[in-house]
Design an enzyme around this catalytic site. Structure first.
Site, PDB file in Angstrom:
ATOM      1  CG  ASP A  45      -1.810   1.192   1.310  1.00  8.43           C
ATOM      2  OD1 ASP A  45      -2.970   1.067   0.883  1.00  8.43           O
ATOM      3  OD2 ASP A  45      -1.370   2.271   1.777  1.00  8.43           O
ATOM      4  CE1 TYR A  61       0.443   7.710   2.845  1.00  6.19           C
ATOM      5  CE2 TYR A  61       1.054   5.528   2.091  1.00  6.19           C
ATOM      6  CZ  TYR A  61       0.186   6.357   2.756  1.00  6.19           C
ATOM      7  OH  TYR A  61      -0.931   5.828   3.341  1.00  6.19           O
ATOM      8  CE  LYS A  88      -3.899   4.630   0.860  1.00  6.00           C
ATOM      9  NZ  LYS A  88      -2.438   4.531   1.092  1.00  6.00           N
ATOM     10  CG  HIS A 148      -4.730   9.688   0.719  1.00  6.03           C
ATOM     11  ND1 HIS A 148      -3.395   9.591   0.452  1.00  6.03           N
ATOM     12  CD2 HIS A 148      -4.897   9.208   1.975  1.00  6.03           C
ATOM     13  CE1 HIS A 148      -2.777   9.076   1.502  1.00  6.03           C
ATOM     14  NE2 HIS A 148      -3.662   8.832   2.438  1.00  6.03           N
TER      15      HIS A 148
END
Ligand code: A2P
Length: 276
Positions: free
Chosen positions: A42, A47, A72, A105
């Site tokens: 994931d 990120y 996401k 997200h």
């Protein structure tokens, strides 16, 4: 590995989360996780580590179809052209033709005129083109889901939300279960905070497992998909071992009772999360 059936196929219940893993550290962390046995990874545009994750995927001998990959949509990218442009870049960075799951997200109700339906409809195009096997959402509350379900063609496969023993998020999880939306727990270990809990420690002693394994076994027993993060290979292995840990009904109930409600959240409430 235990699996959850999505409408598009199955997903490993235990995956490897990469939140807080830097782009530099991601190749090694993801390679270690694949070697430990994780086949569900994931990540997210937010990120900043998709390239590093992609490098690990490019280097492994494990066939792409054996790995379940989620990313996401980042919060500044909800406008249709940005959805298309940034999703294409995610595929480039991840070095793959498709993702198994693509999520909004955060709902970001204070931006975009509160319209996440238009955003989601663009994501439906990626299902049609085969570039996303499944689509879904993250951090959607019941009222966001109700609005979404009234305006889209493809039901979200998953809602990925904060869940751990200090924030069991039960009402939302029940709503998702009733509507055939799989529940995925982020920060399943409460960012590590629940691991020192006395009740969890006592259960760990009782059945000779570790606190992290107890918490993850609780998630698995509740039917959640869980994506613990660790940059330490021995912890990755420990967490993966949770699939072999069985809890009794009484132990599950004892962990359920640790719920603190809203104060147990480690993140912001999705109605007020506004970070672009
Ligand atoms: P680290 O990456 O240094 O191993 P969550 O997935 O709930 O956000 O929790 C992640 C946090 O918990 C990270 O700080 C991670 O640290 C730590 N963690 C992950 N697995 C374990 C474990 N088995 N035992 C102790 N801490 C862990």
């Amino acid at each position: 590995m235990r699996k959850i059936e999505l409408t598009t196929g199955s997903i490993d219940q235990l995956g490897f989360g990469t939140y807080k893993i830097t782009n530099e550290d991601a190749p090694e962390a993801v390679t270690c996780a694949l070697n430990v046995g994780y086949r569900h990874i994931d990540t997210a545009q937010m990120y900043g580590n998709e390239l590093g994750v992609g490098n690990a995927l490019a280097a492994t001998n494990i066939p792409r179809e054996d790995i379940f990959l989620t990313t996401k949509l980042n919060t500044p990218n909800h406008r249709p052209d940005d959805v298309r442009r940034t999703f294409a870049q995610s595929l480039v960075d991840l070095q793959t033709d498709y993702v198994d799951l693509f999520l909004i997200h955060w709902p970001m109700p204070m931006y975009y005129g509160g319209d996440f339906i238009t955003t989601y409809r663009v994501m439906e195009e990626f299902v049609a083109s085969g570039q996303a096997r499944a689509i879904g959402v993250s951090n959607f509350e019941i009222h966001h889901l109700e609005k979404l379900l009234s305006g889209v063609s493809i039901k979200p496969a998953v809602n990925q939300v904060e869940i751990h023993p200090y924030f069991t998020n039960t009402e939302l999880a029940s709503y998702c279960a009733e509507h055939g939306i799989a529940v995925e727990a982020w920060s399943p270990l409460g960012r590590g905070r629940v691991l020192n809990d006395a009740v969890i420690g006592a259960i760990a002693d009782e059945i000779q497992a570790t606190p992290a394994q107890i918490v993850l076994a609780w998630h698995l027993a509740k039917g959640h998909i869980a994506i613990p993060k660790s940059t330490h290979v021995e912890r990755q292995r420990e967490n993966f071992g949770a699939v072999d840990v069985e809890l009794s009904e009484a132990q599950i109930a004892a962990i359920d009772s640790l719920d603190k409600g809203e104060p147990g959240r480690t993140g912001k409430h999705p109605d007020v999360f506004d970070r672009l």
